[in-house]
Write a protein that holds these residues in place. Structure first.
Motif, short mmCIF file in Angstrom:
data_model
loop_
_atom_site.label_atom_id
_atom_site.label_comp_id
_atom_site.label_asym_id
_atom_site.label_seq_id
_atom_site.Cartn_x
_atom_site.Cartn_y
_atom_site.Cartn_z
N UNK A 79 36.29 18.92 26.05
CA UNK A 79 36.31 19.84 27.20
C UNK A 79 37.36 20.93 27.02
N UNK A 80 38.57 20.56 26.63
CA UNK A 80 39.60 21.60 26.57
C UNK A 80 39.39 22.55 25.39
N UNK A 81 38.81 22.04 24.30
CA UNK A 81 38.58 22.91 23.14
C UNK A 81 37.31 23.75 23.35
N UNK A 82 36.21 23.09 23.65
CA UNK A 82 34.94 23.81 23.74
C UNK A 82 34.67 24.39 25.12
N UNK A 83 35.24 23.76 26.13
CA UNK A 83 35.04 24.26 27.48
C UNK A 83 36.09 25.30 27.87
N UNK A 84 37.33 25.04 27.53
CA UNK A 84 38.42 25.91 28.00
C UNK A 84 38.96 26.84 26.92
N UNK A 85 38.61 26.59 25.66
CA UNK A 85 39.04 27.51 24.61
C UNK A 85 40.40 27.23 24.00
N UNK A 86 40.93 26.02 24.22
CA UNK A 86 42.19 25.67 23.54
C UNK A 86 41.98 25.73 22.02
N UNK A 87 43.06 25.98 21.30
CA UNK A 87 42.97 26.07 19.83
C UNK A 87 42.89 24.70 19.17
N UNK A 88 43.29 23.68 19.88
CA UNK A 88 43.22 22.35 19.30
C UNK A 88 43.61 21.32 20.33
N UNK A 89 43.29 20.07 20.03
CA UNK A 89 43.59 19.00 20.98
C UNK A 89 43.91 17.73 20.22
N UNK A 90 44.74 16.92 20.86
CA UNK A 90 45.15 15.64 20.30
C UNK A 90 44.79 14.55 21.29
N UNK A 91 44.12 13.52 20.82
CA UNK A 91 43.87 12.35 21.65
C UNK A 91 45.03 11.38 21.39
N UNK A 92 45.93 11.29 22.34
CA UNK A 92 47.16 10.52 22.09
C UNK A 92 46.88 9.03 21.96
N UNK A 93 45.69 8.61 22.37
CA UNK A 93 45.38 7.18 22.26
C UNK A 93 44.85 6.80 20.88
N UNK A 94 44.28 7.75 20.16
CA UNK A 94 43.62 7.39 18.91
C UNK A 94 44.13 8.18 17.69
N UNK A 95 44.71 9.36 17.90
CA UNK A 95 45.12 10.17 16.74
C UNK A 95 46.45 9.68 16.16
N UNK A 96 46.66 9.98 14.90
CA UNK A 96 48.00 9.84 14.30
C UNK A 96 48.81 11.02 14.83
N UNK A 112 51.94 12.24 14.78
CA UNK A 112 52.79 13.10 13.96
C UNK A 112 51.95 13.98 13.03
N UNK A 113 50.99 13.37 12.37
CA UNK A 113 50.16 14.10 11.41
C UNK A 113 49.31 15.15 12.10
N UNK A 114 48.71 14.75 13.21
CA UNK A 114 47.81 15.67 13.91
C UNK A 114 48.60 16.86 14.49
N UNK A 115 49.78 16.57 15.02
CA UNK A 115 50.62 17.65 15.55
C UNK A 115 51.01 18.62 14.43
N UNK A 116 51.39 18.07 13.30
CA UNK A 116 51.80 18.92 12.18
C UNK A 116 50.63 19.81 11.75
#
Lengths: 332, 332
Positions: free
Chosen positions: A186-203, A205-209
């Motif tokens: 929703x935030x990427x495709x609906x709202x146009x954010x440049x990127x998103x992190x799912x804090x429950x499933x993503x790594x 540190x790596x994803x933020x970098x």
């Protein structure tokens, strides 16, 4: 109809899920209004994370707590159904702090007429606490500049989703942190954010970098939790951290520790907490800042509506589970 | 004398005590100066906590690190002994970043003549990094107001002792945190602080509560350590936290956690890290602000002098033990 329903606070949060055991649901007779008063039929109530604070035993907060036996506090949208006040006519759409009640009597103070064309959902999701909070926090505390990178937690939430869109409209790179893949989408495709992190499933540190190759200039904090330290570690020189909410820590007895302050010196970072009650005098200026973004179609929102006054009692749990999708409203 | 001594950085801090194993002590021939150059005989070197940062492997700090094989960086006071530069005459007293060296050759850039009447001790203890840091941090970051309460850690240190005296002169209630009863006595009876806490022996929470009955408005942080959380807990609404140093955490591998940020929202507190290299352009204004306090006799200081260039190597350990009493200088 000669009676209506109100919900009173009976017991403060105790760390367990919110629910009916904390409230008294009472019936009251519909009052006669006296001179200068208006009677409002509330049609939509807003549920906001700030309400958790209002219910807490803490007397040292920025707004008086709700006392036991009082109507639970909330903002809402409604229609004037009777008026002895020259400023309001029957049929006027109004907003204000009405609380958990089907009907509300007011002398007009603190009740504002809503502009024609603004429906209940937009009024409560954009032009009420969420929009004011996002505007104050982003522009006046975060001081964003085009080309900078902003990371916002609770990015699909009522405040976070607005912060991200406002920053995006001003030319920042915007990364949002959310708790589900649906919200990532929703935030990427609906709202146009440049990127998103799912804090429950993503790594984290790596994803933020990966998503903030040039570091982070503005960190808009709505949630707390383990990702805080990772975002903090990526702050750029002269970065600004706007502390708006810490929902992950509101219910725990012992709040989790925060980051060590050495990085604040190395990067000359400012961390600033703020709360809207300090800025009620600036509401006209905040609305003047926010409105053009809305008029230009740069602000999207969605609402998650619960049905009926009593649904509010368990509805508050959604702030902790994050299962709601959009601004949380109760339709009466 | 045709030779002099310099000390070069050989090894970065490794968590063990500082000492000769980290440096190369070298002899050099006294150079001939060329056109526009001056030769300065350094008489006093300043040791400052910031030097720990300059030696660290971190390349991401606010000032370039000292590279291995380079003369260790420091500020100092000396006398011009030869000059081909029209701006300097033999006998001029000067200050500047000369490093760990008995003699220093300069083209004049970054070297400043010292006002008549200001001796080496006052120059390095007040009008150099400590006074600039205290002035910038207290006034421009801390924004103190008469009647407010300020708590400063490292209160007997070179920066902290100035911060407390400046705040006291401006009408604040000033409480200092120190690490010995001798320092308690000095800041209260020598410098006029309203109270002092010995963080090694006092009951921190109880003593702070006793000494700050109206809470804390400005927290000037030089040290870190366990007292940080206690001071943080007593911050008043709209309080300011100035993060200047975190000496307790500079040598540890894993810095200790900081306070949770909920309190920043509840009290709308600002935490701001700063470092002087951002403010070198403001030095004239800072000196203009600081000088009247000195002229009016409101600033006392004491120095702790080590003897001889090589004493600097182990002298750095004093920042961690806190055994020095006053601004740390090396007399050459």
């Amino acid at each position: 109809m000669s009676q209506f329903t109100q919900i009173l606070l009976k017991q403060r949060p105790d760390g367990k899920p919110f629910g009916a055991h904390m409230f008294d649901v009472v019936k009251k007779d519909l009052p006669e209004i006296s001179a200068d008063q208006v009677l409002i039929k509330q049609t939509h109530m807003s549920l906001d994370p700030a309400m958790i604070g209002w219910m807490s035993p803490d007397t040292n907060s920025y707004i008086p707590r709700v006392e036991l036996g009082e109507v639970m506090r909330s903002s809402g949208f409604g229609e004037v159904v009777a008026s002895n006040n020259p400023n309001f006519a029957v049929g006027d759409k109004v907003m204000g702090m009405m609380g958990w009640t089907e009907y509300f009597v007011s002398n007009g103070k603190g009740i504002n007429k809503v502009q024609a064309g603004v429906n209940a959902e937009m009024a409560l999701a954009v032009f009420a606490l969420p929009g004011l909070t996002a505007t104050q926090g982003l522009f006046n505390v975060g001081k964003p500049k085009a080309g900078e990178t902003l990371v916002v937690t609770g990015a699909a939430g009522s405040v976070g989703s607005l912060v991200g869109q406002l920053a995006k409209a001003d030319g920042l790179r915007v990364i949002g942190v959310v708790g589900s893949d649906e919200k990532v989408d929703w935030i990427v495709n609906g709202l146009g954010f440049d990127g998103a992190i799912n804090y429950k499933t993503d790594d984290l540190e790596a994803k933020l970098a990966e998503l903030t190759p040039d570091g982070v200039d503005v960190f808009f904090e709505n949630t707390g939790g383990p990702i805080q330290q990772h975002i903090y570690n990526r702050m750029n020189i002269h970065g600004r951290i706007v502390v708006c909410g810490m929902i992950a820590d509101y219910k725990v007895g012992e709040p989790s520790p925060g980051p060590n302050w050495i990085n604040l010196i190395k990067k000359r970072v400012t961390v600033q907490g703020f709360a809207m009650p300090d800025h009620y005098g600036e509401v006209p200026a905040l609305l003047a800042k926010l409105t053009p973004y809305v008029m230009q179609g740069k602000i999207k929102f969605r609402t998650h509506e619960l049905a009926g006054l009593e649904s509010a009692m368990e509805g508050l749990n959604l702030f902790f589970t994050g299962e709601h999708k959009g601004k949380l409203l109760v339709k009466l």
